[in-house]
Enzyme design. Sequence first.
Site, short mmCIF file in Angstrom:
data_model
loop_
_atom_site.label_atom_id
_atom_site.label_comp_id
_atom_site.label_asym_id
_atom_site.label_seq_id
_atom_site.Cartn_x
_atom_site.Cartn_y
_atom_site.Cartn_z
CG ASP A 30 -2.05 1.17 1.51
OD1 ASP A 30 -2.53 1.53 0.34
OD2 ASP A 30 -2.84 1.34 2.81
CG ASN A 78 -7.41 -2.28 -5.92
OD1 ASN A 78 -6.30 -2.95 -5.41
ND2 ASN A 78 -7.50 -1.46 -3.99
NE ARG A 204 -8.11 0.86 5.49
CZ ARG A 204 -6.97 2.06 5.32
NH1 ARG A 204 -8.14 2.15 6.57
NH2 ARG A 204 -7.14 2.51 3.93
C1 FPP Z 1 -1.89 -0.07 -3.87
O1 FPP Z 1 -1.57 1.51 -3.14
C2 FPP Z 1 -1.34 -0.34 -4.54
C3 FPP Z 1 -2.22 -1.21 -5.18
C4 FPP Z 1 -2.94 -1.07 -5.54
C5 FPP Z 1 -1.38 -1.66 -6.31
C6 FPP Z 1 -0.63 -2.72 -6.10
C7 FPP Z 1 -0.01 -2.88 -7.09
C8 FPP Z 1 1.66 -3.12 -7.64
C9 FPP Z 1 2.25 -2.96 -6.28
C10 FPP Z 1 2.21 -2.96 -8.76
C11 FPP Z 1 2.49 -4.22 -9.56
C12 FPP Z 1 2.47 -5.49 -9.10
C13 FPP Z 1 3.23 -6.49 -9.34
C14 FPP Z 1 2.80 -7.96 -8.18
C15 FPP Z 1 3.05 -7.26 -10.16
P1 FPP Z 1 -2.28 2.83 -3.12
O2 FPP Z 1 -3.09 2.80 -4.26
O3 FPP Z 1 -3.83 2.23 -2.27
O4 FPP Z 1 -1.53 3.38 -2.34
P2 FPP Z 1 -2.72 4.89 -1.74
O5 FPP Z 1 -3.12 4.78 -0.93
O6 FPP Z 1 -1.69 5.50 -1.39
O7 FPP Z 1 -2.98 5.53 -2.64
#
Ligand code: FPP
Length: 252
Positions: A30, A78, A204
């Site tokens: 995250d 998501n 969480r």
């Molecule tokens: C949450 O951060 C992250 C995600 C929903 C995407 C996770 C994906 C990756 C790390 C890239 C690729 C992974 C693989 C295994 C190929 P957020 O966007 O919710 O961050 P924020 O809370 O700061 O908005």
Amino acid sequence: MSKSPDITLQESSPLLQEGGGPGHVAIIMDGNGRWAQARGRPRLFGHHAGAKRVREVVEACPGLGVKYLTMFAFSTENWKRTQTEVAGLMSLFRRYISKEMKALATRNVRVRFIGDRMRLDAKLVKLMDKLEVSTECNDGTHLTIALNYGGRDEVARATKRLACDVAEGRLNPEDVDEETLPRYLDTHVLPDPDLVIRTSGEARISNFLLWQSAYAEYEFIETLWPDFTAKELGSLCDRYARRDRRFGAVKT
Ligand code: FPP
């Protein structure tokens, strides 16, 4: 994949003892969006930076005694993000798989995907299948990527399959217990996670491995995912190894 990551463990670390560390680490990655926003860049820039950290973390596992690594890449919730972000993430997953396929296969990493593939586009599912097949003989690190995954959704899908087996006479309702139900989960071939890490300061679990994490140890850390390092993983595994896990029992 490149050189081994820099992890220096203290001689006294219980991680250096056989079975001292977490055999299965699960990570909620995250903070990509905030990391990008802090740099005045679009959220997808953060996701790309986040994808680069995956390699380093996977490579660190053998040195830490982590046999199973499970990473939450995209949740069933998501889809509520903007169309641009969702499309960008899907394209990133396709690129990641194509780019890493060879390296993962030759590095003895076995890759599996968990989650509901029904809503994912055919091209991505084909790549996921290909990566699973091309690494199925590997017995090094078991990397599981949770894609369109939600713990409640997984339990609901598992229950549906279990109910079919009961309806069609393959399973006696009397035999449904804590051993039977997990055989229907996406994770049926994996051990339960020992340590669940969530980056970015949120405390969480967001529908991640709900059944499987019943007795996991948790680490909620401030680091945003694109800043997470193998070294930090090493410290968290070391801290885990110093914890006293009792699974509800009392030490005699
Ligand atoms: C949450 O951060 C992250 C995600 C929903 C995407 C996770 C994906 C990756 C790390 C890239 C690729 C992974 C693989 C295994 C190929 P957020 O966007 O919710 O961050 P924020 O809370 O700061 O908005």
